[in-house]
Design a protein around this motif. Structure first.
Motif, PDB file in Angstrom:
ATOM      1  N   VAL A   9       3.675   0.524   2.800  1.00  0.00           N
ATOM      2  CA  VAL A   9       3.312  -0.521   3.768  1.00  0.00           C
ATOM      3  C   VAL A   9       3.381  -1.848   3.016  1.00  0.00           C
ATOM      4  CG1 VAL A   9       1.550  -1.447   5.306  1.00  0.00           C
ATOM      5  CG2 VAL A   9       1.811   1.038   5.063  1.00  0.00           C
ATOM      6  N   MET A  38       0.881  -1.162   0.000  1.00  0.00           N
ATOM      7  CA  MET A  38       0.000   0.000   0.000  1.00  0.00           C
ATOM      8  C   MET A  38       0.922   1.216   0.000  1.00  0.00           C
ATOM      9  SD  MET A  38      -3.267   0.681   2.499  1.00  0.00           S
ATOM     10  CE  MET A  38      -2.420   0.671   4.062  1.00  0.00           C
ATOM     11  N   GLU A  39       0.702   2.109  -0.957  1.00  0.00           N
ATOM     12  CA  GLU A  39       1.600   3.259  -1.059  1.00  0.00           C
ATOM     13  C   GLU A  39       1.004   4.484  -0.377  1.00  0.00           C
ATOM     14  OE1 GLU A  39       4.582   3.400  -1.892  1.00  0.00           O
ATOM     15  OE2 GLU A  39       4.871   1.511  -2.936  1.00  0.00           O
ATOM     16  N   SER A  40       1.861   5.292   0.179  1.00  0.00           N
ATOM     17  CA  SER A  40       1.436   6.596   0.680  1.00  0.00           C
ATOM     18  C   SER A  40       2.447   7.611   0.155  1.00  0.00           C
ATOM     19  CB  SER A  40       1.394   6.600   2.207  1.00  0.00           C
ATOM     20  OG  SER A  40       2.710   6.542   2.712  1.00  0.00           O
ATOM     21  N   GLU A  41       2.265   8.839   0.533  1.00  0.00           N
ATOM     22  CA  GLU A  41       3.105   9.933   0.038  1.00  0.00           C
ATOM     23  C   GLU A  41       4.604   9.637   0.202  1.00  0.00           C
ATOM     24  OE1 GLU A  41       2.408  13.835  -1.620  1.00  0.00           O
ATOM     25  OE2 GLU A  41       0.962  12.381  -0.863  1.00  0.00           O
ATOM     26  N   HIS A  57       5.843   6.693   2.381  1.00  0.00           N
ATOM     27  CA  HIS A  57       6.172   5.355   2.879  1.00  0.00           C
ATOM     28  C   HIS A  57       5.374   4.269   2.154  1.00  0.00           C
ATOM     29  CE1 HIS A  57       7.653   7.862   6.146  1.00  0.00           C
ATOM     30  NE2 HIS A  57       8.285   6.828   6.655  1.00  0.00           N
TER      31      HIS A  57
END
Lengths: 166, 166
Positions: B126, B119-122, B124
């Motif tokens: 996961v 799961m991508e974020s700005e 980082h």
């Protein structure tokens, strides 16, 4: 594979709250939550598919992470951890409901989030929430999962991945 | 928004290891990891995009979660947390490399995983990993992030979302 290795991971003790249909607040206990990014701030929580709170978060697109302290009332864990909110109003026994999102009053801090992504697994959903509000309510040591087990002598609900059959 | 609320979340202290290109082991410290499901067992870890370990996990599809204890050598945190493995062999200073995946010797347990989702974020990623092996190495209290800060007086690397500018 030694399943005891999993027991060495450190967690806190939380109540994850959301809105049920019709605007009724509900929630469940959780031991897993982590900050994923700082700017913008995002938080990930993991909730069992069978927990009523899971569908409430999916439907409302919102959740709040309520962080319990060592002196938070153990009753909260019993109320939110071992009964289903599907047909039971957990908030009737417990705390004040704030207008922006249901939050548990007797916690040391809460963080409200808007869901921006989800990751599914066999039994649990990981919700990624962008933080919309965060407040510290009182000075108390955060309750760790180890403290809950070793000092309060609490048990794990069956829906927790950390649950171990006795 | 009170950013201090984020400091109330409880974490452990981990070294997440993986294979760099060419079969060289590398890794970085992390404070966030959580078990997501028990059957099959899965673990989620969160790694900054800028950490060399992030691309190594993406390329190799594998990682190991090494759980530090209160008596694990603080040198490990310094070596894995404050230098980049891009041009530096962290394992040369540290531990034994086991054949199935690089693991840090001086930890209390390690859990090896095959990546099954991300799961991508700005800032980082996961990583969700299905557990392929788990081993307890020694009896020692797991090091919590609070212990690292309060007793060892350790600091947060700049890539950690829990990093707070001084």
């Amino acid at each position: 594979m030694d399943y005891m290795a999993f027991t060495k991971m450190s967690y806190g003790v939380y109540v994850v709250t959301s809105w049920a249909d019709g605007g009724r607040p509900t929630g469940c206990t959780a031991n897993s939550a982590m900050q994923v990014t700082s700017e913008p701030a995002t938080i990930a929580v993991r909730i069992n598919h069978d927990n009523f709170t899971n569908e409430c978060i999916k439907n409302s697109g919102m959740f709040a992470l309520n962080i319990l302290g060592e002196n938070s009332k153990p009753l909260i864990i019993g109320t939110f951890g071992f009964r289903s909110g599907r047909d039971f109003d957990k908030f009737a026994e417990a705390p004040e409901v704030k207008s922006f999102l249901p939050v548990v009053d007797d916690c040391i801090a809460h963080i409200t989030c808007k869901v921006i992504d989800t990751m599914e697994s066999e039994t649990h959903t990981v919700f990624l929430g962008e933080v919309t509000g965060a407040e510290v309510l009182k000075e108390d040591a955060p309750m760790t999962y180890a403290y809950y087990h070793n000092v309060i002598k609490g048990k794990s609900p069956k829906n927790a991945p950390t649950y171990i059959k006795e």
